[in-house]
Design an enzyme around this catalytic site. Structure first.
Site, PDB file in Angstrom:
ATOM      1  N   ASP A 114     -53.482  74.686  48.700  1.00  0.00           N
ATOM      2  CA  ASP A 114     -53.776  73.535  48.118  1.00  0.00           C
ATOM      3  C   ASP A 114     -55.315  73.495  47.497  1.00  0.00           C
ATOM      4  OD1 ASP A 114     -51.882  73.366  49.509  1.00  0.00           O
ATOM      5  OD2 ASP A 114     -52.650  72.023  50.556  1.00  0.00           O
ATOM      6  N   ASP A 115     -55.658  72.296  47.022  1.00  0.00           N
ATOM      7  CA  ASP A 115     -56.484  72.000  46.765  1.00  0.00           C
ATOM      8  C   ASP A 115     -57.550  72.025  45.312  1.00  0.00           C
ATOM      9  OD1 ASP A 115     -55.936  70.730  48.524  1.00  0.00           O
ATOM     10  OD2 ASP A 115     -58.123  70.972  50.177  1.00  0.00           O
ATOM     11  N   HIS A 164     -50.470  68.191  44.794  1.00  0.00           N
ATOM     12  CA  HIS A 164     -50.871  67.745  45.678  1.00  0.00           C
ATOM     13  C   HIS A 164     -51.112  65.873  46.399  1.00  0.00           C
ATOM     14  CE1 HIS A 164     -52.668  68.629  49.514  1.00  0.00           C
ATOM     15  NE2 HIS A 164     -54.262  69.074  49.252  1.00  0.00           N
ATOM     16  N   HIS A 168     -57.459  63.528  46.327  1.00  0.00           N
ATOM     17  CA  HIS A 168     -57.213  64.002  47.762  1.00  0.00           C
ATOM     18  C   HIS A 168     -57.237  63.091  48.500  1.00  0.00           C
ATOM     19  CE1 HIS A 168     -57.387  66.771  51.099  1.00  0.00           C
ATOM     20  NE2 HIS A 168     -56.817  67.703  50.385  1.00  0.00           N
ATOM     21  N   HIS A 255     -56.451  77.827  51.077  1.00  0.00           N
ATOM     22  CA  HIS A 255     -56.590  76.723  50.230  1.00  0.00           C
ATOM     23  C   HIS A 255     -57.643  77.660  48.964  1.00  0.00           C
ATOM     24  CE1 HIS A 255     -56.137  74.654  53.898  1.00  0.00           C
ATOM     25  NE2 HIS A 255     -56.688  73.419  52.566  1.00  0.00           N
TER      26      HIS A 255
HETATM   27 NI    NI Z   1     -56.050  69.317  50.746  1.00  0.00          NI
END
Ligand code: NI
Length: 309
Positions: A114-115, A164, A168, A255
């Site tokens: 993620d991210d 995602h 955020h 991540h």
């Molecule tokens: Ni995230």
């Protein structure tokens, strides 16, 4: 046709040339045979009317072969070694190669990141590739804007690219329209890079409710193994967390914006890949014959029970 010129010392280029020569030979032999049979038919009717063009082809073919031989591009002396093959040998002169696909009996699991993409993602991609591992990247719009070439590389390497969000922001703090706009923005950014993302969304913070699920046409992917990599930023702790929790059908949350996460992946993959097969989320579900439905959220896959035969 004598075959003594085929031995293991020839390099690939030479083998290719030999293949070409054999193909020419077959064509030449066919025309030759056809000419002969038509000639004998004509002979029977006492009216020989020879079509010399077929023979000219054979002569031209041989001339070309001699040219090649003079340039020492052929590993044989063409004058000595080439004989026109008999008709019955023509069919068997090409060898078919068949690919054997071995069954992969390792336990399928999915690594998800993620991210990103971020500054360590490129290194991570090389590690994944070196270990023959595919992962799923739940990307942020801001990361795609800054690391377009990296997300493109991830995609081209066969990894799954999913959404995602753009900023955020927790989906629970946005209206349905705002969430849809964020997702559309990321999809457009990816499309500009000629990337087709899958229909999977991972909500930031895993924060989701039934209203969001009902009103958006995506499958929502959560996780079953939380490595807490963002919190510990400790390679050994990340590896320990995975070793303790990994099981058949796991969806592992990591991540790719943390260097320690990439370090952990680099250290653990060579060992884990003996037992586990790391696949994309979509592949994990299809390997277990489970459909990913829209408006549903998933923490892991329902593992297909293998029936012993
Ligand atoms: Ni995230």
């Amino acid at each position: 046709m004598k075959m003594q010129y085929i031995n293991s010392n020839f390099n690939y280029n030479k083998k290719l040339k030999i293949k070409k020569v054999r193909r020419y030979l077959m064509i030449a032999a066919l025309t030759f045979t056809m000419s002969l049979s038509s000639a004998s038919a004509e002979e029977n009717s006492k009216e020989i009317n020879f079509d010399s063009s077929s023979f000219n082809n054979v002569i031209e073919f041989k001339r070309q072969m001699l040219d090649l031989n003079e340039k020492e591009e052929l590993p044989i002396n063409i004058e000595d070694e080439i004989e026109v093959p008999k008709e019955e040998n023509l069919v068997t002169s090409e060898i078919e190669e068949t690919e054997v696909i071995e069954e992969d009996n390792r336990i399928p699991v999915a690594l998800t990141f993620d991210d990103g993409p971020g500054k360590y993602t490129d290194r991570l991609l090389d590690i994944l590739k070196d270990n023959d591992v595919k992962a799923t990247f739940f990307v942020l719009g801001t990361g795609v804007e800054n690391y377009g070439d990296v997300v493109k590389k991830a995609y081209d390497n066969g990894n799954e690219i999913a959404i995602h969000g753009y900023s955020h922001t927790s989906f629970k703090k946005m209206t349905i329209e705002e969430i849809q706009t964020e997702i559309d923005t990321v999809v457009n950014l990816l499309n500009d890079l000629e990337i087709t993302p899958s229909n999977l969304v991972r909500p930031p913070y895993g924060s989701i409710n039934s209203n969001i699920k009902e009103n958006l046409n995506y499958s929502f992917i959560l996780w079953s193994v939380d490595t807490l990599d963002w919190k510990t930023k400790d390679k050994d702790a990340i590896i320990k967390e995975i070793n303790n929790s990994i099981e058949n059908g796991s969806i592992i949350l990591m991540h790719d914006i943390h260097e320690t996460t990439v370090d952990a992946v680099e250290e653990m993959l060579p060992e884990l890949t003996d037992e586990y097969r790391f696949v994309t989320v979509n592949e994990l579900f299809s390997l277990n014959e489970q459909e990913l439905e829209e408006h549903e959220s998933y923490h892991k896959v329902k593992v297909l029970e293998k029936v012993e035969e």
